[in-house]
Write a protein that holds these residues in place. Structure first.
Motif, PDB file in Angstrom:
ATOM      1  N   ASP A 189       0.665  -3.515 -10.090  1.00  0.00           N
ATOM      2  CA  ASP A 189       0.083  -3.607  -8.563  1.00  0.00           C
ATOM      3  C   ASP A 189       0.336  -5.498  -8.764  1.00  0.00           C
ATOM      4  N   SER A 205       4.396  -7.103  -2.322  1.00  0.00           N
ATOM      5  CA  SER A 205       4.040  -7.521  -1.297  1.00  0.00           C
ATOM      6  C   SER A 205       4.601  -8.232  -0.141  1.00  0.00           C
ATOM      7  N   TYR A 244     -11.373 -11.209  -4.855  1.00  0.00           N
ATOM      8  CA  TYR A 244     -12.289 -10.117  -3.484  1.00  0.00           C
ATOM      9  C   TYR A 244     -13.223  -9.791  -2.558  1.00  0.00           C
ATOM     10  N   LYS A 250       1.389 -13.779   0.962  1.00  0.00           N
ATOM     11  CA  LYS A 250       2.776 -13.801   0.337  1.00  0.00           C
ATOM     12  C   LYS A 250       3.620 -14.630  -0.461  1.00  0.00           C
ATOM     13  N   MET A 309       1.031  -1.228  -0.235  1.00  0.00           N
ATOM     14  CA  MET A 309      -0.109   0.047   0.238  1.00  0.00           C
ATOM     15  C   MET A 309       0.795   0.949  -0.102  1.00  0.00           C
TER      16      MET A 309
HETATM   17  C1  LIG Z   1      -3.623  -6.787  -5.393  1.00  0.00           C
HETATM   18  C2  LIG Z   1      -3.222  -5.971  -4.144  1.00  0.00           C
HETATM   19  N1  LIG Z   1      -3.063  -5.528  -3.968  1.00  0.00           N
HETATM   20  C3  LIG Z   1      -2.188  -4.398  -2.391  1.00  0.00           C
HETATM   21  C4  LIG Z   1      -2.573  -5.340  -0.959  1.00  0.00           C
HETATM   22  C5  LIG Z   1      -2.243  -4.267   0.317  1.00  0.00           C
HETATM   23  O1  LIG Z   1      -0.811  -5.354   0.035  1.00  0.00           O
HETATM   24  P1  LIG Z   1       0.345  -5.614   1.715  1.00  0.00           P
HETATM   25  O2  LIG Z   1      -0.902  -5.081   3.240  1.00  0.00           O
HETATM   26  O3  LIG Z   1       1.742  -4.958   1.312  1.00  0.00           O
HETATM   27  O4  LIG Z   1      -0.289  -3.184   1.729  1.00  0.00           O
HETATM   28  C6  LIG Z   1      -2.572  -6.669  -1.535  1.00  0.00           C
HETATM   29  C7  LIG Z   1      -2.887  -7.338  -0.291  1.00  0.00           C
HETATM   30  O5  LIG Z   1      -3.236  -8.393  -0.607  1.00  0.00           O
HETATM   31  C8  LIG Z   1      -3.651  -6.525  -2.724  1.00  0.00           C
HETATM   32  O6  LIG Z   1      -3.687  -8.217  -2.763  1.00  0.00           O
END
Ligand SMILES: Cc1ncc(COP(=O)(O)O)c(C=O)c1O
Length: 385
Positions: A157, A181, A325, A186, A61
């Protein structure tokens, strides 16, 4: 990630080498601004093929926020985003004051539907964020052609895309920036953590500065301790040395982790597809590699409304599941209140959110567990059909 199920959806692979690396950092004097972060950045770039400039961050994020900000998205701009993604993708756009414009996905692989994307470009569009859905590569050659034609900046992303390739280029190297991430579920973890990568050296330098308050010189460049200047705004999105040391040991495990995920995914997919009417989003062209984050099974039409019952039954039988999601992002309360929501614009995102079950394929599972997941899934689905 804690679950009561005997086969959890995810379990981090932490061994003695990670524990030893953490102890070594704790035995030293440097807990941040240190050599572990630099080495982690170099080793991650090497894994991606060596051409990336990589910058550690406190999360994906954080990396997405830095990317939107430093690529210049702001008030009055529109940024195209998939409707089917984690809310972090879209929050990053909102945080810089730009407007997210949602694009539905396609059913074959769950990625942003490029034909819808083309239609949503307006004179206000400044950029787009693609998400490699569950680690399945987006058709980046096509996306970049569109972006070039309309002068759009592209963020990838890559939260689920460590080991994802389109053609022979790693995800995150096609666009202007890629964001990874290292959250515990992950491919590799640092506890919490992320990586900003870019092919643009100057962008990496800018991001490195604003990641640490916008300070004008690095810790080691301060001739007089404690003396520095701040010519711009910034944040503290740094990763600590403890997290980076874990990440370095995790990278060593990556080839094996990716091979196991691939094996598990193929074995599970073959059995899940033998159930009539089940669809599994997967790579559907031959120009790349998936990172096999998990297997998302879209249920046969007749039992789609039973999805949550099926989840509870699977969990009661010891199978950990998730949903990737849980809602199309524009349907989430914050976005619905701000922009309104019309389900008819996002039929595939709705289908994936409301009628799919994500099953694990991680390296914590062997053939016996994969067969158990498949057998139990089949039993539960057939009971409802
Ligand atoms: C597509 C996507 N973007 C961003 C994130 C956020 O990742 P983080 O928890 O490292 O901020 C996630 C978390 O699952 C994700 O699936």
């Amino acid at each position: 990630v804690k679950t009561k199920t005997s086969i959890p959806f995810a379990r981090p692979t932490i061994g003695d080498s990670e524990k030893q690396a953490v102890l070594e950092v704790l035995d030293g004097d440097v807990l941040t601004h240190g050599p572990q972060n630099k080495a982690f950045e170099q080793e991650f770039s090497a894994f991606m093929g060596g051409s990336a400039h990589a910058v550690t961050t406190s999360s994906c994020m954080a990396a997405l926020h830095l990317a939107c900000w430093q690529l210049g998205f702001g008030p009055g701009d529109e940024v195209l985003v998939p409707a089917q993604t984690h809310t972090a993708t879209v929050h990053a756009v909102e945080l810089v004051g730009a407007k997210p414009v949602f694009v539905d996905c396609n059913e074959q692989d769950g990625n942003m539907d490029v034909s819808v994307l083309r239609k949503k470009i307006s004179p206000k569009t400044r950029g787009l964020i693609v998400v490699h859905f569950l680690g399945i590569p987006c058709p980046m050659d096509e996306v970049m052609q569109i972006a070039d034609k309309h002068s759009l900046r592209v963020i990838e992303d890559c939260a689920l895309a460590v080991g994802t390739y389109h053609q022979d280029k790693h995800a995150g190297l096609w666009g202007d920036a890629g964001c990874f991430s290292f959250y515990p579920a992950k491919h590799i973890t640092t506890g919490e953590g992320g990586m900003f990568v870019t092919k643009h050296k100057d962008l990496a330098e800018k991001v490195t500065k604003v990641r640490g308050f916008g300070v004008d010189r690095k810790f080691e460049e301060r001739k007089i301790p404690g003396i520095y200047d701040v010519p711009q705004l910034g944040l503290n999105y740094r990763m600590s040395e403890i997290n980076a040391a874990i990440g370095r040991k995790q990278i060593e495990r990556l080839p094996e982790i990716l091979a196991t995920r691939k094996r598990n995914f193929s074995r599970l997919k073959a059995q899940i597809l033998s159930i009539l009417g089940v669809h599994v989003p997967d790579i559907h062209f031959n120009h790349g590699k998936s990172s096999h984050y998990c297997l998302s099974a879209i249920l046969p039409e007749k039992i789609r409304s039973h999805r949550n019952d099926l989840v509870l039954e699977l969990n009661a039988s010891g199978i950990g599941t998730s949903v990737y999601y849980p809602q199309p992002v524009p349907r989430m309360t914050y976005y619905r209140n701000k922009y309104g929501y019309e389900a008819a614009h996002y039929p595939i995102a709705e289908l994936i959110s409301d009628a799919s079950i994500a099953l694990p394929v991680g390296p914590h599972l062997g053939e016996a567990e994969i067969d158990e997941i498949a057998g139990t899934f089949k039993e539960v689905v057939e009971r409802h059909l």
